[in-house]
Design an enzyme around this catalytic site. Structure first.
Site, PDB file in Angstrom:
ATOM      1  N   ARG A 123       0.800  -1.230   0.000  1.00  0.00           N
ATOM      2  CA  ARG A 123       0.000   0.000   0.000  1.00  0.00           C
ATOM      3  C   ARG A 123       0.829   1.274   0.000  1.00  0.00           C
ATOM      4  NH1 ARG A 123      -3.338  -3.701   2.028  1.00  0.00           N
ATOM      5  NH2 ARG A 123      -1.433  -4.440   2.950  1.00  0.00           N
ATOM      6  N   THR A 124       1.757   1.380   0.942  1.00  0.00           N
ATOM      7  CA  THR A 124       2.441   2.654   1.144  1.00  0.00           C
ATOM      8  C   THR A 124       3.261   3.050  -0.081  1.00  0.00           C
ATOM      9  OG1 THR A 124       2.497   2.135   3.488  1.00  0.00           O
ATOM     10  CG2 THR A 124       3.900   3.930   2.767  1.00  0.00           C
ATOM     11  N   HIS A 135       5.152   6.286  11.574  1.00  0.00           N
ATOM     12  CA  HIS A 135       4.608   6.196  10.222  1.00  0.00           C
ATOM     13  C   HIS A 135       3.630   7.367  10.081  1.00  0.00           C
ATOM     14  CE1 HIS A 135       3.351   4.577   6.525  1.00  0.00           C
ATOM     15  NE2 HIS A 135       2.925   3.380   6.862  1.00  0.00           N
ATOM     16  N   LYS A 156      24.308  -5.684  -2.032  1.00  0.00           N
ATOM     17  CA  LYS A 156      25.750  -5.960  -2.155  1.00  0.00           C
ATOM     18  C   LYS A 156      26.522  -5.313  -1.016  1.00  0.00           C
ATOM     19  CE  LYS A 156      25.425  -5.846  -7.213  1.00  0.00           C
ATOM     20  NZ  LYS A 156      25.714  -4.974  -8.364  1.00  0.00           N
ATOM     21  N   ARG A 179      11.339   4.146   3.583  1.00  0.00           N
ATOM     22  CA  ARG A 179      10.869   3.128   4.536  1.00  0.00           C
ATOM     23  C   ARG A 179      12.072   2.275   4.874  1.00  0.00           C
ATOM     24  NH1 ARG A 179       5.677  -0.765   4.766  1.00  0.00           N
ATOM     25  NH2 ARG A 179       4.848   1.229   5.435  1.00  0.00           N
TER      26      ARG A 179
HETATM   27  C1  NCD Z   1       1.693  -0.903   8.433  1.00  0.00           C
HETATM   28  C2  NCD Z   1       3.182  -0.718   8.429  1.00  0.00           C
HETATM   29  O1  NCD Z   1       3.859  -1.124   7.497  1.00  0.00           O
HETATM   30  O2  NCD Z   1       3.642  -0.140   9.388  1.00  0.00           O
HETATM   31  N1  NCD Z   1       1.078  -1.002   7.206  1.00  0.00           N
HETATM   32  C3  NCD Z   1       0.961   0.057   6.356  1.00  0.00           C
HETATM   33  O3  NCD Z   1       1.808   0.914   6.245  1.00  0.00           O
HETATM   34  N2  NCD Z   1      -0.186   0.140   5.651  1.00  0.00           N
HETATM   35  C4  NCD Z   1       1.220  -1.854   9.439  1.00  0.00           C
HETATM   36  C5  NCD Z   1       1.596  -3.310   9.330  1.00  0.00           C
HETATM   37  O4  NCD Z   1       2.537  -3.694   8.643  1.00  0.00           O
HETATM   38  O5  NCD Z   1       0.921  -4.105   9.999  1.00  0.00           O
END
Ligand code: NCD
Length: 326
Positions: A55-56, A135, A83, A105
């Site tokens: 999703r993100t 987040h 690497k 991320r």
């Molecule tokens: C979350 C995350 O990656 O922190 N999901 C997200 O960003 N939609 C929560 C999760 O992984 O459970």
């Protein structure tokens, strides 16, 4: 607003309301046949993902593209990171390519902060989830979803979430979503209650601006929204509860429990959902669950963040031409 978005605590109430109002404008673009604004034309946004994401990553990509930015997707798998290249060298490469913003991320808490404050790069840094830390854009899209549902699309403009009661349930210990949500929801005036097994409540939670309960059934009737969290097995190195069945029985949301919530109350989930664990299919597929709506809102919220951090002070939509007119 600050130049980077690393923590939900970087946002004042005015900043947060501005993001939500801007997201509301951006959402109107999504209703048009051509979903594009020229606002960030010529700007380069790099999605730097060192950890799995569905999703993100897609959401940031869609948001940047709808603002006409050039997008470079960088995933650590298949890159020189596997690497042994360091974060610093990766950052210097991105800088050399002229990135205006880096969306990162990373499995290590603090990596986005390091990138923003190292002096390695000049770009704006947006935290898309770092370890168990924060987040912030997830919290913004959740707040946007809450404001639309509990206050109203038009009625919510310029407003926060004062007095709304939000319950966050599950693996709080490993959840960057919970941390960012507690901070942002508090900033916006909501009352937050965390519900989790005692083993999954973080040390030092007393200093967080929220209540803690171990009794889901007692809290449900007093909730305007219930946010379910996934149990993050990939971050666990010990047994935090006896069995999955025991966890679901005490902290999972099923149809019977959902019936204890007030009539208008909603069920939220950031995804990915583990059906049968923290949420039953019956609840996940019900009209009250906003999981899919949250994904759609994520694009609007991230467009607002990228626009406000990179686009400057001009109105996002009213005075800019759309692709339709070009
Ligand atoms: C979350 C995350 O990656 O922190 N999901 C997200 O960003 N939609 C929560 C999760 O992984 O459970």
């Amino acid at each position: 607003m600050k130049r980077h978005l690393i923590s939900a605590a970087d946002l004042t109430r005015d900043d947060a309301v501005l993001v939500l109002d801007t997201a509301e404008e951006m959402a109107r673009v999504a209703d048009r046949p051509i979903k594009k604004l020229p606002t960030l034309r010529g700007r380069t946004i790099v999605n730097l993902f060192f950890e799995d994401s569905t999703r993100t990553r897609i959401s940031f990509e869609a948001a940047a593209k709808r603002l006409s930015a050039d997008v470079i997707n960088f995933s650590a798998k298949g890159s020189s990171v596997s690497k042994g290249e360091s974060l610093k060298d990766t950052a210097l490469t991105l800088e050399a390519m002229g990135a205006d913003a880096v969306v990162i991320r990373h499995p290590a808490s603090g990596a986005p902060y390091r990138l923003a404050n190292s002096g390695w790069i000049d770009s704006t840094v947006v935290n898309a989830g770092d370890g168990t830390h924060e987040h912030p854009t997830q919290a913004l899209l959740d707040a946007f979803t809450l404001r639309r549902r509990l206050v109203g699309r038009d009625a919510g403009m310029g407003k926060g979430l004062d007095g709304r009661r939000v319950t966050i349930v599950g693996d709080v210990l490993h959840s960057r979503v919970a941390r960012s949500n507690v901070l942002l929801l508090h900033t916006l005036g909501a009352e937050v209650t965390l519900v989790a097994p005692p083993t999954l409540v973080p040390v030092g939670v007393e200093s967080w601006p929220c209540e803690v309960s171990y009794d889901l059934d007692a809290v449900l009737p007093k909730s305007d929204a219930v946010m379910m969290l996934r149990v993050q097995r990939e971050r666990m190195n010990a047994a935090f509860f006896p069995t999955e069945r025991e966890y679901s029985r005490r902290y999972g949301l099923n149809g019977h429990r959902m019936a204890k919530m007030p009539g208008e109350a909603i069920v939220m989930h950031p995804g990915p959902m583990v059906r049968g664990m923290e949420i039953t299919a019956e609840v996940a597929d019900s009209d009250r669950c906003t999981a899919v709506e949250q994904v759609a809102n994520g694009v609007s919220a991230r467009m607002a963040v990228l626009y406000l951090l990179l686009g400057g002070s001009e109105p996002a939509i009213s005075t800019t031409r759309t692709e339709e007119n070009n």
